[in-house]
Structure formats: C-alpha cells, structure tokens
Design a protein around this motif. Sequence first.
Motif, PDB file in Angstrom:
ATOM      1  N   TYR A  97     -32.475   0.523 -12.342  1.00  0.00           N
ATOM      2  CA  TYR A  97     -31.668  -0.684 -12.148  1.00  0.00           C
ATOM      3  C   TYR A  97     -31.111  -0.747 -10.731  1.00  0.00           C
ATOM      4  N   CYS A  98     -30.947  -1.943 -10.256  1.00  0.00           N
ATOM      5  CA  CYS A  98     -30.263  -2.171  -8.981  1.00  0.00           C
ATOM      6  C   CYS A  98     -28.779  -1.851  -9.166  1.00  0.00           C
ATOM      7  N   SER A  99     -28.224  -1.082  -8.226  1.00  0.00           N
ATOM      8  CA  SER A  99     -26.809  -0.711  -8.366  1.00  0.00           C
ATOM      9  C   SER A  99     -25.891  -1.870  -7.997  1.00  0.00           C
ATOM     10  N   SER A 100     -26.444  -2.899  -7.392  1.00  0.00           N
ATOM     11  CA  SER A 100     -25.632  -4.039  -6.988  1.00  0.00           C
ATOM     12  C   SER A 100     -25.578  -5.104  -8.092  1.00  0.00           C
ATOM     13  N   CYS A 101     -26.723  -5.595  -8.529  1.00  0.00           N
ATOM     14  CA  CYS A 101     -26.725  -6.685  -9.522  1.00  0.00           C
ATOM     15  C   CYS A 101     -27.081  -6.196 -10.923  1.00  0.00           C
ATOM     16  N   ARG A 102     -27.467  -4.917 -11.075  1.00  0.00           N
ATOM     17  CA  ARG A 102     -27.790  -4.289 -12.368  1.00  0.00           C
ATOM     18  C   ARG A 102     -29.026  -4.876 -13.038  1.00  0.00           C
ATOM     19  N   GLN A 123     -35.671  -1.327  -3.406  1.00  0.00           N
ATOM     20  CA  GLN A 123     -35.120  -2.608  -2.976  1.00  0.00           C
ATOM     21  C   GLN A 123     -35.185  -3.573  -4.151  1.00  0.00           C
ATOM     22  N   CYS A 124     -34.141  -4.353  -4.329  1.00  0.00           N
ATOM     23  CA  CYS A 124     -34.049  -5.252  -5.479  1.00  0.00           C
ATOM     24  C   CYS A 124     -34.756  -6.570  -5.190  1.00  0.00           C
ATOM     25  N   ARG A 125     -35.594  -6.993  -6.132  1.00  0.00           N
ATOM     26  CA  ARG A 125     -36.302  -8.265  -5.976  1.00  0.00           C
ATOM     27  C   ARG A 125     -35.403  -9.448  -6.273  1.00  0.00           C
ATOM     28  N   PHE A 126     -34.279  -9.189  -6.920  1.00  0.00           N
ATOM     29  CA  PHE A 126     -33.381 -10.285  -7.295  1.00  0.00           C
ATOM     30  C   PHE A 126     -32.351 -10.576  -6.214  1.00  0.00           C
ATOM     31  N   CYS A 127     -31.665  -9.524  -5.779  1.00  0.00           N
ATOM     32  CA  CYS A 127     -30.558  -9.760  -4.846  1.00  0.00           C
ATOM     33  C   CYS A 127     -30.832  -9.216  -3.437  1.00  0.00           C
ATOM     34  N   GLY A 128     -31.954  -8.481  -3.279  1.00  0.00           N
ATOM     35  CA  GLY A 128     -32.303  -7.973  -1.958  1.00  0.00           C
ATOM     36  C   GLY A 128     -31.608  -6.680  -1.587  1.00  0.00           C
TER      37      GLY A 128
HETATM   38 ZN   LIG Z   1     -30.067  -6.435  -7.236  1.00  0.00          ZN
END
Ligand SMILES: [Zn+2]
Length: 114
Positions: free
Chosen positions: A90-95, A105-110
Amino acid sequence: MNDMYPELEDYIFNYCSSFWTPEEGKAWKTYNVQVNAGSSESVRNRAVEMGWISQDPAVLALLADGYPAFRSNVARRIWTEHRDELELNYCSSCRKIARTPLAKQCRFCGHDWH
Ligand SMILES: [Zn+2]
C-alpha cells in the motif's frame, strides 16, 4: 480500506496466487491453454488429452461467466478469506494499492518512496 476496487482486484489476482485453490489454478491454466490453442481442433484435443484443458465441471464452472468474472471472483474470495494474511504493497500516503509488490511510486497520488 475494506472496499474492493479494480486495481486491488488486479493486484490480488496477479500477486496472491499462493491463495488460489487447486481448481482456480486449473481454471486459469484451462483458460490460457484454450486461448493459445485458438481454433485449432488438433491442438485443443491434444491439450485435453494432456490434461491442460480441464474437463472437471467444478473447474469449468469457475469460467462459466467469462475470464474477467473469474479473475474478479478469485480476487474477492481471497480478499474475503485471507485479508489479514495478504502482503499488500500500500501507498503510505493515500493507502491505495501499488501496481506491483516492488513498486515504490503510487499510481494514484504520485507519492514516491524510493
Ligand atoms: Zn498514493
């Protein structure tokens, strides 16, 4: 994060295959061999003979609604039965779920965690 979404379904289907049932594995193989056999009757017959295309009604039932439904059903079953055992990136920023287990790198929030 209890709600399923398409990217999470894809991730679970692609990277959590250790939770597949034997029938789901056979269904996956059956689907792929059938695609590769195409319209060739002789290739298809040989694949059935070799056991690469399953004749098991329980396996074929998994594919009865088409491949996209099969993928979705497998992912949702694994999510329901093994949610707490899954190692999800999971992305630690947007989960939300990353693209692969090794993605940084997150595909949702970058967000980038390289
Ligand atoms: Zn994210």
